[in-house]
Design a protein around this motif. Structure first.
Motif, PDB file in Angstrom:
ATOM      1  N   ARG A  33      43.188 -38.924  16.576  1.00 28.71           N
ATOM      2  CA  ARG A  33      42.737 -37.734  16.755  1.00 28.71           C
ATOM      3  C   ARG A  33      41.724 -38.152  18.219  1.00 28.71           C
ATOM      4  NH1 ARG A  33      41.301 -32.065  15.264  1.00 28.71           N
ATOM      5  NH2 ARG A  33      41.138 -30.699  17.030  1.00 28.71           N
ATOM      6  N   TYR A  34      41.044 -39.220  17.495  1.00 29.10           N
ATOM      7  CA  TYR A  34      39.775 -39.801  18.148  1.00 29.10           C
ATOM      8  C   TYR A  34      40.084 -41.712  18.592  1.00 29.10           C
ATOM      9  CZ  TYR A  34      36.904 -36.555  16.568  1.00 29.10           C
ATOM     10  OH  TYR A  34      36.092 -35.090  16.982  1.00 29.10           O
ATOM     11  N   SER A  35      39.896 -42.069  19.953  1.00 32.79           N
ATOM     12  CA  SER A  35      40.615 -43.201  19.758  1.00 32.79           C
ATOM     13  C   SER A  35      39.551 -44.075  19.003  1.00 32.79           C
ATOM     14  CB  SER A  35      40.936 -43.511  21.539  1.00 32.79           C
ATOM     15  OG  SER A  35      39.477 -42.888  21.883  1.00 32.79           O
ATOM     16  N   ILE A  44      28.853 -27.051  17.944  1.00 31.10           N
ATOM     17  CA  ILE A  44      28.283 -26.321  16.683  1.00 31.10           C
ATOM     18  C   ILE A  44      27.900 -27.497  15.608  1.00 31.10           C
ATOM     19  CG2 ILE A  44      29.589 -25.246  14.959  1.00 31.10           C
ATOM     20  CD1 ILE A  44      31.297 -24.092  17.065  1.00 31.10           C
ATOM     21  N   LEU A  45      27.207 -27.510  15.258  1.00 34.99           N
ATOM     22  CA  LEU A  45      26.698 -28.662  14.021  1.00 34.99           C
ATOM     23  C   LEU A  45      25.835 -28.505  13.016  1.00 34.99           C
ATOM     24  CD1 LEU A  45      23.381 -29.500  14.902  1.00 34.99           C
ATOM     25  CD2 LEU A  45      24.456 -30.514  16.894  1.00 34.99           C
ATOM     26  N   TYR A  46      25.748 -28.664  12.155  1.00 37.87           N
ATOM     27  CA  TYR A  46      24.820 -28.602  10.804  1.00 37.87           C
ATOM     28  C   TYR A  46      24.029 -30.003  10.635  1.00 37.87           C
ATOM     29  CZ  TYR A  46      23.872 -29.205   6.319  1.00 37.87           C
ATOM     30  OH  TYR A  46      23.170 -29.172   4.346  1.00 37.87           O
ATOM     31  N   VAL A  47      22.018 -30.065  10.599  1.00 35.54           N
ATOM     32  CA  VAL A  47      21.844 -31.373  10.312  1.00 35.54           C
ATOM     33  C   VAL A  47      21.960 -31.801   8.563  1.00 35.54           C
ATOM     34  CG1 VAL A  47      19.870 -32.216  10.970  1.00 35.54           C
ATOM     35  CG2 VAL A  47      20.888 -31.157  12.176  1.00 35.54           C
ATOM     36  N   VAL A  48      22.151 -33.062   8.748  1.00 35.42           N
ATOM     37  CA  VAL A  48      22.236 -33.413   6.929  1.00 35.42           C
ATOM     38  C   VAL A  48      21.353 -33.537   6.671  1.00 35.42           C
ATOM     39  CG1 VAL A  48      23.035 -34.838   4.949  1.00 35.42           C
ATOM     40  CG2 VAL A  48      24.592 -33.079   6.872  1.00 35.42           C
ATOM     41  N   ASP A  49      20.846 -34.950   6.792  1.00 38.67           N
ATOM     42  CA  ASP A  49      19.281 -35.302   7.097  1.00 38.67           C
ATOM     43  C   ASP A  49      18.491 -36.000   8.579  1.00 38.67           C
ATOM     44  OD1 ASP A  49      20.895 -37.899   6.871  1.00 38.67           O
ATOM     45  OD2 ASP A  49      20.820 -38.118   5.215  1.00 38.67           O
ATOM     46  N   GLY A  50      18.202 -36.962   8.364  1.00 35.37           N
ATOM     47  CA  GLY A  50      17.419 -37.009   9.490  1.00 35.37           C
ATOM     48  C   GLY A  50      18.103 -38.563  10.365  1.00 35.37           C
ATOM     49  N   LYS A  56      31.559 -30.011  14.444  1.00 34.54           N
ATOM     50  CA  LYS A  56      32.284 -28.895  14.610  1.00 34.54           C
ATOM     51  C   LYS A  56      33.535 -28.980  15.591  1.00 34.54           C
ATOM     52  CE  LYS A  56      34.450 -24.511  12.798  1.00 34.54           C
ATOM     53  NZ  LYS A  56      33.791 -23.233  11.938  1.00 34.54           N
ATOM     54  N   ASP A  57      34.419 -29.688  14.918  1.00 31.59           N
ATOM     55  CA  ASP A  57      35.885 -29.788  15.941  1.00 31.59           C
ATOM     56  C   ASP A  57      36.953 -28.908  16.068  1.00 31.59           C
ATOM     57  OD1 ASP A  57      37.582 -31.326  18.394  1.00 31.59           O
ATOM     58  OD2 ASP A  57      38.146 -33.540  16.438  1.00 31.59           O
ATOM     59  N   LYS A  58      37.262 -28.260  16.544  1.00 30.36           N
ATOM     60  CA  LYS A  58      38.231 -27.033  16.681  1.00 30.36           C
ATOM     61  C   LYS A  58      37.613 -26.832  15.286  1.00 30.36           C
ATOM     62  CE  LYS A  58      41.082 -29.443  19.757  1.00 30.36           C
ATOM     63  NZ  LYS A  58      42.056 -29.403  20.091  1.00 30.36           N
ATOM     64  N   ASP A  59      38.317 -26.611  14.492  1.00 31.78           N
ATOM     65  CA  ASP A  59      38.289 -26.037  13.740  1.00 31.78           C
ATOM     66  C   ASP A  59      38.215 -26.821  11.832  1.00 31.78           C
ATOM     67  OD1 ASP A  59      38.929 -23.477  14.176  1.00 31.78           O
ATOM     68  OD2 ASP A  59      41.327 -23.007  13.721  1.00 31.78           O
ATOM     69  N   GLU A  60      38.424 -28.219  12.234  1.00 32.46           N
ATOM     70  CA  GLU A  60      37.436 -29.379  11.473  1.00 32.46           C
ATOM     71  C   GLU A  60      36.068 -30.206  11.943  1.00 32.46           C
ATOM     72  OE1 GLU A  60      39.731 -34.011  10.244  1.00 32.46           O
ATOM     73  OE2 GLU A  60      40.568 -32.012  11.669  1.00 32.46           O
ATOM     74  N   TRP A  61      35.332 -29.781  10.552  1.00 28.17           N
ATOM     75  CA  TRP A  61      33.984 -30.918  10.926  1.00 28.17           C
ATOM     76  C   TRP A  61      34.345 -31.910  10.723  1.00 28.17           C
ATOM     77  CZ3 TRP A  61      29.589 -28.500  11.229  1.00 28.17           C
ATOM     78  CH2 TRP A  61      29.557 -27.154  11.583  1.00 28.17           C
ATOM     79  N   LYS A  62      33.344 -32.774  11.678  1.00 31.54           N
ATOM     80  CA  LYS A  62      33.052 -34.188  11.487  1.00 31.54           C
ATOM     81  C   LYS A  62      31.822 -35.186  11.178  1.00 31.54           C
ATOM     82  CE  LYS A  62      37.669 -34.843  13.262  1.00 31.54           C
ATOM     83  NZ  LYS A  62      38.907 -35.303  12.157  1.00 31.54           N
ATOM     84  N   LYS A  63      31.757 -35.314   9.868  1.00 30.30           N
ATOM     85  CA  LYS A  63      30.931 -36.538  10.296  1.00 30.30           C
ATOM     86  C   LYS A  63      30.079 -37.347  11.084  1.00 30.30           C
ATOM     87  CE  LYS A  63      31.633 -35.938   4.870  1.00 30.30           C
ATOM     88  NZ  LYS A  63      31.865 -36.553   3.793  1.00 30.30           N
TER      89      LYS A  63
END
Length: 183
Positions: A33-35, A44-50, A56-63
C-alpha cells in the motif's frame, strides 16, 4: 486520504506506459500500500509516547516512529511531558502529513510528522522534550540533520524542558539499563 507514489516510480511507470497500459494498476496491485517513499495524510491518530504515534489509514492503524528524534520513555523522567508536548503539536490540526522513507525493524514507518506545515519532530527538540537521535541521523536529509542538531544545542543552552536537569538520562541509556535490570 491520499497516497502518492514516489517520483522515481512515477517516472519509471511513465517510461513503461508506452509498452504496458496496465502500468498504473500494476503499481498498486503488486506493491504494498505504501511505496518505498511516500506521504500519508490523516487526521485520526493516537499518541503513544513522545516519539511514536499511530494513525488510522482507512480502517487500519499504522505505527509511525518520529524520525531523527528520541524522546523519553513514558516511565522515564519527562516521558509524560514529552508525550503531552507531542499531543499539543497535533491538537486541532487541519492536516497531518507524514513524510516517510522506510520502516524500522519493528515494522513502524519512520517519518517526519508535519501538522499544518509545522515539523512536530523538530518541535519536540526545540521545546526540550527530545534528543536529536544522532545514531540514526544518516537517515535524515542534510537540512533536517542540521536543523535538529542546532535545535538541540539551543534547547540545552536555554535549559528548557528536560534540559532543566543538569544531566538528563537519554532514552537509549534508560532503555539499556532497564533491559539489563530485567535480565
Amino acid at each position: 486520504m491520499k497516497f502518492l507514489i514516489s517520483l522515481n516510480k512515477l517516472m519509471t511507470c511513465s517510461l513503461v506506459l508506452f509498452l504496458n497500459l496496465n502500468c498504473i494498476s500494476s503499481i498498486y496491485a503488486n506493491n504494498p500500500r505504501y511505496s518505498s517513499a511516500g506521504i500519508v495524510i490523516s487526521n485520526i491518530l493516537y499518541v503513544v509516547d513522545g516519539d511514536t504515534i499511530h494513525i488510522k489509514d482507512k480502517d487500519e492503524w499504522k505505527k509511525i516512529r518520529l524520525q531523527g528524534i528520541d524522546a523519553p520513555e513514558k516511565d522515564q523522567a519527562f516521558g509524560k511531558e514529552s508525550m503531552r508536548v507531542l499531543a499539543n503539536c497535533l491538537y486541532k490540526a487541519k492536516k497531518i502529513r507524514i513524510e516517510w522513507t522506510e520502516k524500522d525493524k519493528y515494522g513502524r514507518l519512520l517519518g517526519k510528522v508535519l501538522v499544518d506545515e509545522t515539523d512536530c519532530n523538530l518541535s519536540q527538540i526545540k521545546q526540550g522534550y527530545a534528543w536529536h537521535y544522532k545514531f540514526y541521523q544518516k537517515d535524515q536529509t542534510d537540512r533536517d540533520r542540521q536543523l535538529y542538531s542546532n535545535a538541540e544545542i539551543e534547547s540545552r543552552k536555554s535549559e528548557i524542558g528536560l534540559w532543566k536537569e543538569k544531566c538528563p538520562t537519554p532514552p537509549w541509556g534508560w532503555r539499556r539499563n532497564n533491559i539489563l535490570k530485567c535480565s
